[in-house]
Structure formats: C-alpha cells, structure tokens
Design a protein around this motif. Sequence first.
Motif, PDB file in Angstrom:
ATOM      1  N   GLU A 162       0.820  -1.214   0.000  1.00  0.00           N
ATOM      2  CA  GLU A 162       0.000   0.000   0.000  1.00  0.00           C
ATOM      3  C   GLU A 162       0.850   1.258   0.000  1.00  0.00           C
ATOM      4  O   GLU A 162       0.511   2.246  -0.641  1.00  0.00           O
ATOM      5  CB  GLU A 162      -0.918  -0.015   1.233  1.00  0.00           C
ATOM      6  N   ASN A 163       1.972   1.221   0.718  1.00  0.00           N
ATOM      7  CA  ASN A 163       2.846   2.384   0.822  1.00  0.00           C
ATOM      8  C   ASN A 163       4.305   1.954   0.635  1.00  0.00           C
ATOM      9  O   ASN A 163       5.013   1.708   1.612  1.00  0.00           O
ATOM     10  CB  ASN A 163       2.662   3.062   2.179  1.00  0.00           C
ATOM     11  N   PRO A 164       4.769   1.828  -0.607  1.00  0.00           N
ATOM     12  CA  PRO A 164       6.131   1.349  -0.877  1.00  0.00           C
ATOM     13  C   PRO A 164       7.233   2.176  -0.227  1.00  0.00           C
ATOM     14  O   PRO A 164       8.354   1.681  -0.053  1.00  0.00           O
ATOM     15  CB  PRO A 164       6.215   1.415  -2.410  1.00  0.00           C
ATOM     16  N   GLU A 165       6.931   3.428   0.122  1.00  0.00           N
ATOM     17  CA  GLU A 165       7.956   4.266   0.755  1.00  0.00           C
ATOM     18  C   GLU A 165       8.435   3.672   2.082  1.00  0.00           C
ATOM     19  O   GLU A 165       9.530   3.979   2.554  1.00  0.00           O
ATOM     20  CB  GLU A 165       7.409   5.673   0.998  1.00  0.00           C
ATOM     21  N   TYR A 172      15.757   0.191   1.538  1.00  0.00           N
ATOM     22  CA  TYR A 172      15.451   0.205   0.109  1.00  0.00           C
ATOM     23  C   TYR A 172      14.603   1.426  -0.234  1.00  0.00           C
ATOM     24  O   TYR A 172      13.781   1.862   0.567  1.00  0.00           O
ATOM     25  CB  TYR A 172      14.689  -1.055  -0.307  1.00  0.00           C
ATOM     26  N   ALA A 173      14.794   1.946  -1.441  1.00  0.00           N
ATOM     27  CA  ALA A 173      14.019   3.093  -1.906  1.00  0.00           C
ATOM     28  C   ALA A 173      12.978   2.637  -2.919  1.00  0.00           C
ATOM     29  O   ALA A 173      13.268   1.804  -3.790  1.00  0.00           O
ATOM     30  CB  ALA A 173      14.939   4.132  -2.543  1.00  0.00           C
ATOM     31  N   ALA A 174      11.771   3.164  -2.802  1.00  0.00           N
ATOM     32  CA  ALA A 174      10.711   2.844  -3.760  1.00  0.00           C
ATOM     33  C   ALA A 174      11.125   3.296  -5.155  1.00  0.00           C
ATOM     34  O   ALA A 174      11.828   4.297  -5.318  1.00  0.00           O
ATOM     35  CB  ALA A 174       9.412   3.512  -3.348  1.00  0.00           C
ATOM     36  N   ARG A 175      10.676   2.531  -6.178  1.00  0.00           N
ATOM     37  CA  ARG A 175      10.994   2.867  -7.574  1.00  0.00           C
ATOM     38  C   ARG A 175       9.698   3.057  -8.338  1.00  0.00           C
ATOM     39  O   ARG A 175       8.903   2.126  -8.458  1.00  0.00           O
ATOM     40  CB  ARG A 175      11.808   1.728  -8.223  1.00  0.00           C
ATOM     41  N   GLN A 176       9.460   4.253  -8.837  1.00  0.00           N
ATOM     42  CA  GLN A 176       8.262   4.570  -9.631  1.00  0.00           C
ATOM     43  C   GLN A 176       6.982   4.150  -8.912  1.00  0.00           C
ATOM     44  O   GLN A 176       6.051   3.606  -9.509  1.00  0.00           O
ATOM     45  CB  GLN A 176       8.351   3.881 -11.006  1.00  0.00           C
ATOM     46  N   GLY A 177       6.953   4.431  -7.619  1.00  0.00           N
ATOM     47  CA  GLY A 177       5.751   4.145  -6.842  1.00  0.00           C
ATOM     48  C   GLY A 177       5.546   2.688  -6.504  1.00  0.00           C
ATOM     49  O   GLY A 177       4.459   2.302  -6.058  1.00  0.00           O
ATOM     50  N   LYS A 178       6.566   1.847  -6.696  1.00  0.00           N
ATOM     51  CA  LYS A 178       6.476   0.418  -6.409  1.00  0.00           C
ATOM     52  C   LYS A 178       7.625  -0.008  -5.495  1.00  0.00           C
ATOM     53  O   LYS A 178       8.639   0.678  -5.382  1.00  0.00           O
ATOM     54  CB  LYS A 178       6.558  -0.399  -7.711  1.00  0.00           C
ATOM     55  N   LEU A 179       7.452  -1.145  -4.867  1.00  0.00           N
ATOM     56  CA  LEU A 179       8.556  -1.730  -4.108  1.00  0.00           C
ATOM     57  C   LEU A 179       9.653  -2.144  -5.087  1.00  0.00           C
ATOM     58  O   LEU A 179       9.360  -2.715  -6.135  1.00  0.00           O
ATOM     59  CB  LEU A 179       8.067  -2.949  -3.319  1.00  0.00           C
ATOM     60  N   PRO A 180      10.924  -1.871  -4.784  1.00  0.00           N
ATOM     61  CA  PRO A 180      12.012  -2.190  -5.722  1.00  0.00           C
ATOM     62  C   PRO A 180      12.195  -3.707  -5.856  1.00  0.00           C
ATOM     63  O   PRO A 180      11.930  -4.463  -4.927  1.00  0.00           O
ATOM     64  CB  PRO A 180      13.227  -1.527  -5.083  1.00  0.00           C
ATOM     65  N   TRP A 181      12.665  -4.135  -7.018  1.00  0.00           N
ATOM     66  CA  TRP A 181      12.796  -5.565  -7.271  1.00  0.00           C
ATOM     67  C   TRP A 181      13.746  -6.256  -6.289  1.00  0.00           C
ATOM     68  O   TRP A 181      13.470  -7.364  -5.824  1.00  0.00           O
ATOM     69  CB  TRP A 181      13.267  -5.846  -8.701  1.00  0.00           C
ATOM     70  N   GLN A 182      14.869  -5.645  -5.972  1.00  0.00           N
ATOM     71  CA  GLN A 182      15.818  -6.304  -5.067  1.00  0.00           C
ATOM     72  C   GLN A 182      15.185  -6.579  -3.698  1.00  0.00           C
ATOM     73  O   GLN A 182      15.496  -7.582  -3.059  1.00  0.00           O
ATOM     74  CB  GLN A 182      17.092  -5.467  -4.918  1.00  0.00           C
ATOM     75  N   GLU A 288       2.093  -5.724  -8.957  1.00  0.00           N
ATOM     76  CA  GLU A 288       1.088  -4.942  -9.688  1.00  0.00           C
ATOM     77  C   GLU A 288       0.224  -4.067  -8.785  1.00  0.00           C
ATOM     78  O   GLU A 288      -0.504  -3.209  -9.268  1.00  0.00           O
ATOM     79  CB  GLU A 288       0.179  -5.890 -10.481  1.00  0.00           C
ATOM     80  N   GLY A 289       0.290  -4.299  -7.473  1.00  0.00           N
ATOM     81  CA  GLY A 289      -0.571  -3.559  -6.561  1.00  0.00           C
ATOM     82  C   GLY A 289      -1.778  -4.395  -6.171  1.00  0.00           C
ATOM     83  O   GLY A 289      -2.239  -5.246  -6.937  1.00  0.00           O
ATOM     84  N   ARG A 290      -2.297  -4.142  -4.990  1.00  0.00           N
ATOM     85  CA  ARG A 290      -3.412  -4.937  -4.472  1.00  0.00           C
ATOM     86  C   ARG A 290      -4.663  -4.799  -5.344  1.00  0.00           C
ATOM     87  O   ARG A 290      -5.493  -5.707  -5.417  1.00  0.00           O
ATOM     88  CB  ARG A 290      -3.712  -4.476  -3.033  1.00  0.00           C
ATOM     89  N   GLU A 291      -4.787  -3.664  -6.039  1.00  0.00           N
ATOM     90  CA  GLU A 291      -5.972  -3.430  -6.869  1.00  0.00           C
ATOM     91  C   GLU A 291      -6.077  -4.442  -8.016  1.00  0.00           C
ATOM     92  O   GLU A 291      -7.164  -4.663  -8.560  1.00  0.00           O
ATOM     93  CB  GLU A 291      -5.970  -2.020  -7.435  1.00  0.00           C
ATOM     94  N   ALA A 292      -4.963  -5.086  -8.373  1.00  0.00           N
ATOM     95  CA  ALA A 292      -4.996  -6.082  -9.445  1.00  0.00           C
ATOM     96  C   ALA A 292      -5.848  -7.290  -9.079  1.00  0.00           C
ATOM     97  O   ALA A 292      -6.322  -8.016  -9.954  1.00  0.00           O
ATOM     98  CB  ALA A 292      -3.571  -6.534  -9.787  1.00  0.00           C
ATOM     99  N   LEU A 293      -6.062  -7.510  -7.774  1.00  0.00           N
ATOM    100  CA  LEU A 293      -6.850  -8.653  -7.308  1.00  0.00           C
ATOM    101  C   LEU A 293      -8.156  -8.238  -6.644  1.00  0.00           C
ATOM    102  O   LEU A 293      -8.935  -9.097  -6.219  1.00  0.00           O
ATOM    103  CB  LEU A 293      -6.034  -9.479  -6.296  1.00  0.00           C
ATOM    104  N   ALA A 294      -8.392  -6.942  -6.553  1.00  0.00           N
ATOM    105  CA  ALA A 294      -9.553  -6.456  -5.798  1.00  0.00           C
ATOM    106  C   ALA A 294     -10.875  -6.989  -6.329  1.00  0.00           C
ATOM    107  O   ALA A 294     -11.826  -7.207  -5.566  1.00  0.00           O
ATOM    108  CB  ALA A 294      -9.563  -4.927  -5.792  1.00  0.00           C
TER     109      ALA A 294
END
Length: 372
Positions: A162-165, A172-182, A288-294
């Motif tokens: 919900e809050n990748p920050e 780790y730093a969020a990337r483009q509003g998402k959790l970073p891959w690493q 993809e974010g939780r909304e992908a399964l909502a």
Amino acid sequence: QRLERWDARNLRPGTLIVTDESENQHLLVWASLSQDGGFGAVYLVVSLQEESQGLDHTFRAGIQSLTRTPGVYEFISEQVIAEQIESGALPNNLQVLKLLSVPGGDARVLEHARVRMDRERQALESMAGHPSFPQLYGSGNVPVSFLRMEYLCGTTLAKLIENPELARYCGYAARQGKLPWQFLFQCFIQLVEAVAHLHTVVQILHRDLKPENILVVPSVKSGEFTVKLIDFGLAKEVDAVGTNAELTRAQGACFSLEFAGPEFLDQEEPEAAYDVFALGRIFCAACEGREALAYLARGKNLREALENFRAHVRDLLPDCTYPDLPELGQALITRLWRSMTAAEPSRRPSLDDVSRRITRINEAYVLANRRK
C-alpha cells in the motif's frame, strides 16, 4: 482491583492480566494491536516477571505487590501509560498476547475458535527456533484461552504494498511508486523457503497466506530483513482430512478471497498446492498492486462476494507491467504466477521450482542493469 466483568476485545492500556501458567505471568497491557479474524484480540504487553527496563518508579512500586491469583485487574491508569509512551520510554520485554473472544457466545463458533487457537499453538511449538516464524513463549486458558508470543517490530507486506515508501526502513528506496525488485526478490525467496519448511519439515499447510500475514522485520544492518509468517490459526497437518472443514470455510478462508484457490469452492481438502496458489497471488499483488486482485472480493455482502469469487477465481492473472523488471523478467514472472495459480492443483509448480524460477528472473534483472 480485580475486574469481575471485562471484555477481551476492549482492555485498556494499564490493565494487568495474571495468567494460569506455571510461572504465573503478570502481563501489563501496553497497547491494542488488532482484532484477530473475529476470534479475539491481540495486545502488546509488558511482562513484569523480569526487571522491566524503561519503566519508571510508578510501575516498579506496583510490581512489588502483584497478586498471584489469575484474572484481570485495574493496575495503572491509561494516562500513566500515555505519559510513558510520550516520553519515548519503551520497555525491553514487550510481548504479544492473543486472547480468545467470540462475540455473541455462539457455542459452535466458540469451539471452532478454541480449535483454531490450539492449532496455532501446536504449529508455533513445532517451528520453535526457526527464523521465519514468531517464537511462542507460553499459552494457557485463564483468564481466557491465550497465546503469549515474541514481539516482532516490523511492517506487514500488505502495508508495504500500500505504501512502498515504507521500504526505506529496510534500506530500500521505492521505484516509480512500487517496491524495488531487489527488495521483492529477497522477500519472495524467503517466503518460498519458509512455506517449504512448513510443508516438508513441520508437515503443515498454512492455508491463510496473504500480505497481512507476512511480516517484514528490518535488520540492524541496512538492506537486510527477515520475512516472518504469522497467524497459524488455519494451519493443518499435510495429511489431515475432514476436521472442521465446514467451519474453516465459513469462518476463515472466505475472509481472504483474493488469495484463496478454487479448492475452497469445491470443498476439497487443501493440499500443499493451495499455499502455492496463494503465493502466486501474493507475488502478483506485490508487483502490480493490491488493486490487481480487488475484483475477486467485490460484493455488498458475503453472498455476493462468494458469487463474484466463483465467477472469477479461475481467471488468468494479468500480465506483469512491473516497471523495475526488464521485458524478459516481466514475461518470466507472468508465466510464474499464472502457473502457480493454475485452476488444477496438480499443474502448479513445486516450491523448489518456484525458487529456481524466481532466481532466473533476478538473473534477468541483474543482466539488464549491467547493460545500462
């Protein structure tokens, strides 16, 4: 002062709980953490058995006169606790206390709740010492059935999605509003290893895997963290069949429709592949974010939600658009979570295969970044 009438769901900070354990534990309620799936409440407590560093003289004076009679007591005012928290004082022996409580007192539901809590106790006892699971300190039945567990200072995967920050607390730093891959790579690998340990060593299924039941605990060293699985109230032996299946469906899995497999609808006894299905959905939600399964849990009431779930549970998960992966990595992880969520359990990959495929996705990520 002993409380003759009290509600396990509404204990205020400063309340004292004296348990029936052999050591006669004295537990001071510090804060309310959450409600537990309709079966009770979870509190952050301070064990007063040991020297409580971080507590002022008000607490220490009261400790000298503690009763040994099990029950619930008014002990210290809520204002005193608030002042302690405001001052930044944090006791060194915080624990988590889960208390059984069923609104309405329905005997059938209460019995199921007791079974569920006992199941969680047995599961935690069988996993003692493993880094991916909370440690159980004690359990008992007075003043009500309870579990006393390790306090883990972390964040659920649900909150991180919900809050990748929040990933910054793990370095780790969020990337483009998402959790970073690493971050996700380490998270996924630890998750798969933890579930594999459950299946092969402990010989139980979790059966309620979801982001809310996955805790990410930061390490002192930046960039490192430990993934912990929590809430084993629906856990079951791999070869167990038929026990309380109807109540489990009614009271448990239906509240996690986004991560439940088709077996739930078919009233089949879950196998190891059921947990694999949930992990595939979790991977998708994390990228993809939780909304992908909502859409899987939509409905004005439980009946509508179940009808909607029945109509869509076998749908293919969406293509990966996760921006932190190269095109090859996106294609690989799309195939992975679609295979993990195959409608037929026998077509889902083993956890060993899942681990190998996640590693290949990470290799594609590393190679793509070297070329930049």
